[in-house]
Write a protein that holds these residues in place. Structure first.
Motif, PDB file in Angstrom:
ATOM      1  N   ARG A 153       0.838  -1.197   0.000  1.00 17.51           N
ATOM      2  CA  ARG A 153       0.000   0.000   0.000  1.00 17.51           C
ATOM      3  C   ARG A 153       0.874   1.247   0.000  1.00 17.51           C
ATOM      4  O   ARG A 153       0.664   2.173  -0.786  1.00 17.51           O
ATOM      5  CB  ARG A 153      -0.920   0.011   1.217  1.00 17.51           C
TER       6      ARG A 153
ATOM      7  N   MET B 183      -7.566  -0.466  -2.921  1.00 20.93           N
ATOM      8  CA  MET B 183      -6.969   0.779  -3.394  1.00 20.93           C
ATOM      9  C   MET B 183      -7.551   1.105  -4.765  1.00 20.93           C
ATOM     10  O   MET B 183      -8.318   0.317  -5.315  1.00 20.93           O
ATOM     11  CB  MET B 183      -5.445   0.628  -3.489  1.00 20.93           C
TER      12      MET B 183
ATOM     13  N   GLU C  27       1.004   4.030  -2.989  1.00 19.69           N
ATOM     14  CA  GLU C  27       0.592   5.417  -2.742  1.00 19.69           C
ATOM     15  C   GLU C  27       1.653   6.397  -3.251  1.00 19.69           C
ATOM     16  O   GLU C  27       1.317   7.500  -3.685  1.00 19.69           O
ATOM     17  CB  GLU C  27       0.309   5.634  -1.263  1.00 19.69           C
TER      18      GLU C  27
ATOM     19  N   THR D 123      -4.386   5.290  -4.690  1.00 14.14           N
ATOM     20  CA  THR D 123      -5.014   5.845  -3.503  1.00 14.14           C
ATOM     21  C   THR D 123      -5.682   4.742  -2.690  1.00 14.14           C
ATOM     22  O   THR D 123      -6.162   3.754  -3.236  1.00 14.14           O
ATOM     23  CB  THR D 123      -6.064   6.916  -3.863  1.00 14.14           C
TER      24      THR D 123
END
Length: 129
Positions: free
Chosen positions: A84, A109, A88, A93
Protein backbone atom coordinates in the motif's frame (compact mmCIF):
# COMPACT_ATOMS: atom_id res chain seq x y z
CA UNK A 1 -12.91 -24.35 -19.12
CA UNK A 2 -10.15 -22.06 -17.97
CA UNK A 3 -10.22 -18.26 -17.91
CA UNK A 4 -7.65 -16.77 -20.29
CA UNK A 5 -8.11 -13.07 -19.54
CA UNK A 6 -10.41 -10.34 -18.26
CA UNK A 7 -10.55 -7.14 -20.33
CA UNK A 8 -10.68 -3.47 -19.29
CA UNK A 9 -11.49 -0.57 -21.61
CA UNK A 10 -9.30 2.34 -20.41
CA UNK A 11 -8.54 5.85 -21.68
CA UNK A 12 -4.74 5.38 -21.93
CA UNK A 13 -3.81 1.70 -22.34
CA UNK A 14 -0.11 2.40 -22.87
CA UNK A 15 0.24 4.27 -19.56
CA UNK A 16 -1.97 1.80 -17.67
CA UNK A 17 0.00 -1.20 -18.98
CA UNK A 18 3.31 0.47 -18.08
CA UNK A 19 2.10 1.17 -14.52
CA UNK A 20 0.94 -2.42 -13.96
CA UNK A 21 4.20 -3.82 -15.33
CA UNK A 22 6.34 -1.46 -13.24
CA UNK A 23 4.37 -1.53 -9.99
CA UNK A 24 2.28 -4.72 -9.93
CA UNK A 25 4.83 -7.20 -11.30
CA UNK A 26 2.92 -8.00 -14.46
CA UNK A 27 4.57 -8.72 -17.80
CA UNK A 28 3.47 -7.94 -21.32
CA UNK A 29 2.45 -11.23 -22.94
CA UNK A 30 1.36 -9.52 -26.16
CA UNK A 31 0.71 -6.00 -27.34
CA UNK A 32 -0.68 -4.44 -30.49
CA UNK A 33 0.54 -0.97 -31.39
CA UNK A 34 -1.92 1.45 -32.90
CA UNK A 35 -5.69 1.33 -32.91
CA UNK A 36 -6.89 0.30 -29.47
CA UNK A 37 -3.26 -0.19 -28.25
CA UNK A 38 -4.20 -3.56 -26.78
CA UNK A 39 -1.89 -4.99 -24.11
CA UNK A 40 -2.25 -8.47 -22.61
CA UNK A 41 -0.62 -8.43 -19.18
CA UNK A 42 0.23 -11.68 -17.40
CA UNK A 43 0.65 -12.17 -13.69
CA UNK A 44 3.83 -13.78 -12.36
CA UNK A 45 2.33 -17.27 -12.69
CA UNK A 46 1.80 -16.76 -16.42
CA UNK A 47 -1.61 -18.40 -15.94
CA UNK A 48 -3.79 -15.30 -15.59
CA UNK A 49 -3.96 -12.28 -17.87
CA UNK A 50 -5.79 -9.01 -18.11
CA UNK A 51 -6.33 -7.15 -21.37
CA UNK A 52 -5.96 -3.38 -21.36
CA UNK A 53 -7.21 -1.51 -24.44
CA UNK A 54 -9.05 1.60 -25.60
CA UNK A 55 -12.16 1.10 -27.70
CA UNK A 56 -13.38 4.61 -28.58
CA UNK A 57 -16.76 3.54 -30.04
CA UNK A 58 -17.78 2.47 -26.54
CA UNK A 59 -17.42 4.32 -23.28
CA UNK A 60 -14.57 3.92 -20.86
CA UNK A 61 -16.26 3.06 -17.56
CA UNK A 62 -16.05 5.65 -14.80
CA UNK A 63 -13.97 3.33 -12.60
CA UNK A 64 -13.15 6.08 -10.09
CA UNK A 65 -16.82 6.55 -9.21
CA UNK A 66 -17.74 2.85 -9.10
CA UNK A 67 -18.00 1.19 -5.71
CA UNK A 68 -14.94 -1.11 -5.48
CA UNK A 69 -17.29 -3.99 -4.68
CA UNK A 70 -18.84 -3.68 -8.14
CA UNK A 71 -15.52 -4.32 -9.86
CA UNK A 72 -11.98 -4.76 -8.59
CA UNK A 73 -8.82 -6.54 -9.62
CA UNK A 74 -7.41 -8.63 -6.74
CA UNK A 75 -3.73 -9.54 -6.31
CA UNK A 76 -2.17 -12.03 -3.91
CA UNK A 77 0.07 -9.94 -1.66
CA UNK A 78 2.28 -11.12 1.19
CA UNK A 79 2.52 -7.69 2.84
CA UNK A 80 -0.49 -5.48 2.01
CA UNK A 81 0.62 -2.63 4.32
CA UNK A 82 4.05 -2.38 2.69
CA UNK A 83 2.62 -2.62 -0.85
CA UNK A 84 0.00 0.00 0.00
CA UNK A 85 2.75 2.45 0.99
CA UNK A 86 4.69 1.71 -2.23
CA UNK A 87 1.63 2.17 -4.42
CA UNK A 88 0.59 5.42 -2.74
CA UNK A 89 3.99 6.86 -3.74
CA UNK A 90 3.25 6.11 -7.41
CA UNK A 91 -0.27 7.48 -7.71
CA UNK A 92 -2.55 4.84 -6.20
CA UNK A 93 -5.01 5.85 -3.50
CA UNK A 94 -6.30 3.99 -0.46
CA UNK A 95 -9.99 3.01 -0.31
CA UNK A 96 -10.44 0.63 2.63
CA UNK A 97 -8.88 -2.11 4.72
CA UNK A 98 -10.54 -5.26 6.03
CA UNK A 99 -9.27 -7.94 8.37
CA UNK A 100 -11.25 -11.16 8.46
CA UNK A 101 -11.45 -13.66 11.32
CA UNK A 102 -9.70 -16.34 9.22
CA UNK A 103 -6.54 -14.19 9.25
CA UNK A 104 -7.10 -12.58 5.85
CA UNK A 105 -5.92 -9.00 5.36
CA UNK A 106 -7.47 -7.15 2.42
CA UNK A 107 -6.49 -3.65 1.32
CA UNK A 108 -8.61 -1.96 -1.34
CA UNK A 109 -6.97 0.78 -3.39
CA UNK A 110 -7.47 2.58 -6.68
CA UNK A 111 -4.86 2.76 -9.41
CA UNK A 112 -4.06 6.24 -10.81
CA UNK A 113 -7.00 5.91 -13.27
CA UNK A 114 -9.51 4.95 -10.60
CA UNK A 115 -9.77 1.19 -11.18
CA UNK A 116 -10.13 -0.60 -7.84
CA UNK A 117 -7.34 -3.02 -6.97
CA UNK A 118 -7.27 -5.24 -3.92
CA UNK A 119 -4.18 -6.52 -2.14
CA UNK A 120 -5.05 -9.91 -0.63
CA UNK A 121 -3.18 -11.75 2.07
CA UNK A 122 -5.42 -14.71 2.78
CA UNK A 123 -5.45 -16.54 6.08
CA UNK A 124 -6.04 -19.67 4.02
CA UNK A 125 -5.05 -19.54 0.34
CA UNK A 126 -7.89 -20.01 -2.12
CA UNK A 127 -5.56 -20.78 -5.03
CA UNK A 128 -3.96 -24.10 -5.87
CA UNK A 129 -0.19 -24.15 -5.48
Amino acid sequence: MKIEHFAFNVADPIAVAEWYVTHMGMTIARKMDGGPNTHFLADNSGQVMIEIYNNPPDQVPDYANMNPLILHLAFVCENPEEKRAELEKVGATFAEEVRIKDGSHLVMMRDPWGLAIQLCKRGVSMLKA
